[in-house]
Design a protein around this motif. Structure first.
Motif, PDB file in Angstrom:
ATOM      1  N   GLY A  94       0.852  -1.187   0.000  1.00 39.61           N
ATOM      2  CA  GLY A  94       0.000   0.000   0.000  1.00 39.61           C
ATOM      3  C   GLY A  94       0.879   1.225   0.000  1.00 39.61           C
ATOM      4  N   ASN A  95       0.791   2.039   1.056  1.00 39.34           N
ATOM      5  CA  ASN A  95       1.669   3.206   1.164  1.00 39.34           C
ATOM      6  C   ASN A  95       2.638   3.046   2.338  1.00 39.34           C
ATOM      7  OD1 ASN A  95       2.418   5.714   0.073  1.00 39.34           O
ATOM      8  ND2 ASN A  95       1.337   6.803   1.731  1.00 39.34           N
ATOM      9  N   THR A  96       2.767   1.790   2.810  1.00 38.10           N
ATOM     10  CA  THR A  96       3.653   1.516   3.954  1.00 38.10           C
ATOM     11  C   THR A  96       4.957   0.893   3.470  1.00 38.10           C
ATOM     12  OG1 THR A  96       1.738   1.152   5.389  1.00 38.10           O
ATOM     13  CG2 THR A  96       3.865   0.307   6.148  1.00 38.10           C
ATOM     14  N   LEU A  97       6.057   1.552   3.814  1.00 41.26           N
ATOM     15  CA  LEU A  97       7.386   1.078   3.399  1.00 41.26           C
ATOM     16  C   LEU A  97       8.068   0.362   4.550  1.00 41.26           C
ATOM     17  CD1 LEU A  97       9.571   1.314   1.061  1.00 41.26           C
ATOM     18  CD2 LEU A  97      10.524   3.187   2.414  1.00 41.26           C
ATOM     19  N   THR A  98       8.588  -0.815   4.290  1.00 41.74           N
ATOM     20  CA  THR A  98       9.403  -1.528   5.284  1.00 41.74           C
ATOM     21  C   THR A  98      10.768  -1.832   4.676  1.00 41.74           C
ATOM     22  OG1 THR A  98       8.525  -3.676   4.586  1.00 41.74           O
ATOM     23  CG2 THR A  98       7.424  -2.575   6.429  1.00 41.74           C
ATOM     24  N   MET A  99      11.753  -1.937   5.541  1.00 42.53           N
ATOM     25  CA  MET A  99      13.123  -2.187   5.074  1.00 42.53           C
ATOM     26  C   MET A  99      13.725  -3.340   5.864  1.00 42.53           C
ATOM     27  SD  MET A  99      16.409   0.410   5.061  1.00 42.53           S
ATOM     28  CE  MET A  99      15.802   1.379   3.693  1.00 42.53           C
ATOM     29  N   LYS A 100      14.370  -4.257   5.152  1.00 39.52           N
ATOM     30  CA  LYS A 100      15.088  -5.348   5.811  1.00 39.52           C
ATOM     31  C   LYS A 100      16.579  -5.216   5.503  1.00 39.52           C
ATOM     32  CE  LYS A 100      15.538 -10.336   6.308  1.00 39.52           C
ATOM     33  NZ  LYS A 100      15.086 -11.676   5.898  1.00 39.52           N
ATOM     34  N   ILE A 101      17.384  -5.250   6.573  1.00 41.20           N
ATOM     35  CA  ILE A 101      18.840  -5.169   6.428  1.00 41.20           C
ATOM     36  C   ILE A 101      19.422  -6.532   6.781  1.00 41.20           C
ATOM     37  CG2 ILE A 101      20.946  -4.053   7.239  1.00 41.20           C
ATOM     38  CD1 ILE A 101      19.274  -1.638   8.026  1.00 41.20           C
ATOM     39  N   THR A 102      20.192  -7.103   5.867  1.00 38.86           N
ATOM     40  CA  THR A 102      20.840  -8.394   6.111  1.00 38.86           C
ATOM     41  C   THR A 102      22.349  -8.206   6.053  1.00 38.86           C
ATOM     42  OG1 THR A 102      18.984  -9.515   5.045  1.00 38.86           O
ATOM     43  CG2 THR A 102      20.976 -10.811   5.417  1.00 38.86           C
ATOM     44  N   ILE A 103      23.028  -8.599   7.135  1.00 42.13           N
ATOM     45  CA  ILE A 103      24.481  -8.423   7.226  1.00 42.13           C
ATOM     46  C   ILE A 103      25.152  -9.791   7.219  1.00 42.13           C
ATOM     47  CG2 ILE A 103      26.368  -7.502   8.630  1.00 42.13           C
ATOM     48  CD1 ILE A 103      24.278  -5.551   9.846  1.00 42.13           C
ATOM     49  N   LYS A 143      15.539   5.449  -2.991  1.00 43.99           N
ATOM     50  CA  LYS A 143      15.551   6.072  -4.324  1.00 43.99           C
ATOM     51  C   LYS A 143      15.712   5.021  -5.402  1.00 43.99           C
ATOM     52  CE  LYS A 143      17.600  10.546  -3.176  1.00 43.99           C
ATOM     53  NZ  LYS A 143      18.825  11.368  -3.303  1.00 43.99           N
ATOM     54  N   ILE A 144      16.599   4.054  -5.159  1.00 44.62           N
ATOM     55  CA  ILE A 144      16.907   3.032  -6.172  1.00 44.62           C
ATOM     56  C   ILE A 144      15.818   1.965  -6.226  1.00 44.62           C
ATOM     57  CG2 ILE A 144      18.538   1.188  -6.770  1.00 44.62           C
ATOM     58  CD1 ILE A 144      20.738   2.943  -5.498  1.00 44.62           C
ATOM     59  N   GLN A 145      15.377   1.487  -5.040  1.00 46.91           N
ATOM     60  CA  GLN A 145      14.475   0.333  -5.020  1.00 46.91           C
ATOM     61  C   GLN A 145      12.998   0.719  -5.110  1.00 46.91           C
ATOM     62  OE1 GLN A 145      15.463  -2.137  -1.638  1.00 46.91           O
ATOM     63  NE2 GLN A 145      17.589  -2.402  -2.261  1.00 46.91           N
ATOM     64  N   GLN A 146      12.648   1.911  -4.661  1.00 48.08           N
ATOM     65  CA  GLN A 146      11.230   2.323  -4.694  1.00 48.08           C
ATOM     66  C   GLN A 146      11.135   3.742  -5.261  1.00 48.08           C
ATOM     67  OE1 GLN A 146       8.909   0.192  -3.969  1.00 48.08           O
ATOM     68  NE2 GLN A 146      10.099  -1.392  -2.905  1.00 48.08           N
ATOM     69  N   PRO A 147      11.445   3.899  -6.544  1.00 45.96           N
ATOM     70  CA  PRO A 147      11.489   5.261  -7.128  1.00 45.96           C
ATOM     71  C   PRO A 147      10.146   5.990  -7.082  1.00 45.96           C
ATOM     72  CG  PRO A 147      11.654   3.572  -8.826  1.00 45.96           C
ATOM     73  CD  PRO A 147      11.814   2.872  -7.524  1.00 45.96           C
ATOM     74  N   LYS A 148       9.013   5.265  -7.251  1.00 44.15           N
ATOM     75  CA  LYS A 148       7.704   5.940  -7.215  1.00 44.15           C
ATOM     76  C   LYS A 148       7.401   6.451  -5.807  1.00 44.15           C
ATOM     77  CE  LYS A 148       5.579   3.465 -11.073  1.00 44.15           C
ATOM     78  NZ  LYS A 148       4.474   2.542 -11.504  1.00 44.15           N
ATOM     79  N   TYR A 149       7.742   5.628  -4.809  1.00 42.93           N
ATOM     80  CA  TYR A 149       7.531   6.028  -3.402  1.00 42.93           C
ATOM     81  C   TYR A 149       8.402   7.239  -3.081  1.00 42.93           C
ATOM     82  CZ  TYR A 149       7.294   5.671   1.696  1.00 42.93           C
ATOM     83  OH  TYR A 149       7.113   5.945   3.029  1.00 42.93           O
ATOM     84  N   TRP A 150       9.644   7.194  -3.561  1.00 41.16           N
ATOM     85  CA  TRP A 150      10.562   8.310  -3.294  1.00 41.16           C
ATOM     86  C   TRP A 150      10.044   9.602  -3.928  1.00 41.16           C
ATOM     87  CZ3 TRP A 150      14.164   9.639  -0.067  1.00 41.16           C
ATOM     88  CH2 TRP A 150      14.928  10.778  -0.353  1.00 41.16           C
ATOM     89  N   LYS A 151       9.456   9.475  -5.103  1.00 35.46           N
ATOM     90  CA  LYS A 151       8.929  10.658  -5.786  1.00 35.46           C
ATOM     91  C   LYS A 151       7.835  11.322  -4.952  1.00 35.46           C
ATOM     92  CE  LYS A 151       7.459  12.159 -10.368  1.00 35.46           C
ATOM     93  NZ  LYS A 151       7.080  11.713 -11.740  1.00 35.46           N
ATOM     94  N   GLN A 152       7.071  10.492  -4.225  1.00 34.19           N
ATOM     95  CA  GLN A 152       5.972  11.023  -3.410  1.00 34.19           C
ATOM     96  C   GLN A 152       6.449  11.564  -2.059  1.00 34.19           C
ATOM     97  OE1 GLN A 152       3.349   7.617  -3.135  1.00 34.19           O
ATOM     98  NE2 GLN A 152       2.184   8.216  -4.954  1.00 34.19           N
ATOM     99  N   HIS A 153       7.485  10.915  -1.490  1.00 32.52           N
ATOM    100  CA  HIS A 153       7.879  11.229  -0.103  1.00 32.52           C
ATOM    101  C   HIS A 153       9.283  11.811   0.039  1.00 32.52           C
ATOM    102  CE1 HIS A 153       4.323   9.124   1.490  1.00 32.52           C
ATOM    103  NE2 HIS A 153       4.549   8.222   0.539  1.00 32.52           N
ATOM    104  N   GLY A 154      10.022  11.917  -1.047  1.00 29.31           N
ATOM    105  CA  GLY A 154      11.414  12.358  -0.960  1.00 29.31           C
ATOM    106  C   GLY A 154      11.586  13.741  -0.352  1.00 29.31           C
ATOM    107  N   LYS A 155      10.677  14.667  -0.680  1.00 28.80           N
ATOM    108  CA  LYS A 155      10.828  16.044  -0.196  1.00 28.80           C
ATOM    109  C   LYS A 155      10.611  16.140   1.316  1.00 28.80           C
ATOM    110  CE  LYS A 155       9.682  18.353  -4.528  1.00 28.80           C
ATOM    111  NZ  LYS A 155       8.755  19.286  -5.233  1.00 28.80           N
TER     112      LYS A 155
END
Length: 380
Positions: free
Chosen positions: A269-278, A338-350
């Motif tokens: 939807g409009n919810t972004l989650t991030m997973k970091i794997t080390i 920016k790289i993985q979710q360009p449409k989301y970034w366009k909406q929320h980047g500012k």
């Protein structure tokens, strides 16, 4: 006759040598700059000059005068200060051998970072590779502290930062060129920190610079730098210290041989989650558990799990610090989105800093022990 005149002229030119050369004693070689604000709120600059005649030779004892001279001048601009140097020294400053620039937190609390570094990225005499550092202590005191292994405090500051591949509590260098790039990209960033501890110059934490204000935003303590470097994916060595509270018969130290951090963002939807794997590759560096058989089935997995938890805690602590305390993204998460979710970034980047603090981030660490070392007391 003409040949003789031509030959005479050629001989005079060759015998003249370097006609524009200068004696080194007459050149004001500057190895370090310390930038601050004065008590009168004007700008302050300390130039650390080399004094060639005081550089000790191998035959001389170590009890020599310092081979440098610090000249501190205040002014309304750094350009003015540099020109004012000629009123106090017959050796105009030469910055082609500059080794480090030390800034104060007070300076970047009062003045914008982009304005402060303008001269140093505009003037070609300042190389863009010169590393920049920040301190909450007095820059004059640090530049006057006797270095332990180098002749000049400004050079020791630079040398300390070059141990970053052995100790993950040391941030990687940030050059004046790097600062210029991050300011142009309008991203938050950190400057490696320096402090005075018990009379010694030490690498210590980092200062956070806010892109929106172009000002100093706060300090990251040394114990949090390790987690930050795993997030930046620039860990090249170091160690994982597993204390007794984390494992039976501890402590255990794993030497890191390689590390790689991966990012995966998901949009629901409009919810972004991030997973970091080390992913960490390590060897058993030190083991205080004399009753333990490192070749017994299951033991390796327990140590790896304990190592995973140590690094996971460090990384999550830095993420909480950025999201809840600073409320700005100095973790470079914006680049991933920016790289993985360009449409989301366009909406929320500012409005990224406001969005960033509410993102759900999960961390997974996968440590592998690939070697147990040369000898183990309990291998039989």
């Amino acid at each position: 006759m003409h040949h003789k005149i031509l030959l005479s002229g050629l001989v005079l030119v060759l015998l003249a040598g370097c006609w524009d050369s200068k004696e080194i004693e007459n050149v004001g070689i500057v190895t370090g700059l310390a930038l601050d604000v004065s008590e009168e709120s004007s700008l302050s600059m300390v130039n650390q000059y080399v004094v060639p005649g005081k550089i000790p030779t191998q035959q001389e004892s170590s009890n020599q005068e310092a081979p440098y001279q610090n000249i501190q001048i205040n002014g309304e601009s750094f350009f003015e200060i540099i020109r004012e140097n000629s009123l106090e020294s017959n050796r105009p400053p030469n910055y082609t051998h500059l080794k480090s620039i030390l800034t104060s937190t007070r300076l970047f609390e009062k003045e914008r970072v982009d304005q402060v570094i303008d001269l140093f990225i505009r003037d070609h005499e300042f190389r863009r590779t010169v590393p920049v550092f920040i301190t909450g202590d007095s820059v004059e005191d640090i530049f006057s502290t006797e270095p332990t292994k180098e002749l000049f405090p400004s050079i020791q500051i630079k040398e300390l930062s070059e141990n970053y591949f052995k100790n993950n509590k040391i941030p990687r260098n940030l050059s004046i060129g790097d600062m210029s790039q991050k300011i142009s990209e309008e991203t938050n960033f950190v400057i490696p920190g320096i402090s005075l501890e018990d009379g010694f110059i030490k690498s210590s934490g980092a200062g956070v610079i806010s892109a929106e204000e172009s000002k100093y935003a706060g300090w990251i303590p040394s114990e949090n730098i390790e987690g930050l470097r795993f997030i930046y994916n620039n860990v090249q060595g170091g160690y994982i210290d597993i204390v007794e509270e984390k494992i039976d018969q501890g402590p255990v130290v794993l030497e890191i041989k390689d590390s790689k951090t991966e990012y995966d963002t998901t949009l629901s939807g409009n919810t972004l989650t991030m997973k970091i794997t080390i992913h960490i590759s390590s060897v058993l560096g030190e083991d205080w558990g004399m009753e333990r058989n490192v070749y017994k089935k299951g033991w390796k997995g327990k140590v790896e799990a304990a190592g995973n938890q140590v690094i996971k805690d460090k990384v999550e602590q830095v993420i909480r610090m950025a999201q809840k305390d600073f409320k700005i993204d100095f973790l470079d998460f914006s680049k991933r989105v920016k790289i993985q979710q360009p449409k989301y970034w366009k909406q929320h980047g500012k409005d990224w800093n406001n969005t960033f603090k509410d993102i759900d981030v999960s961390v997974e660490v996968k440590t592998k022990i690939t070697d147990f070392g040369t000898q183990n007391f309990n291998s039989n």
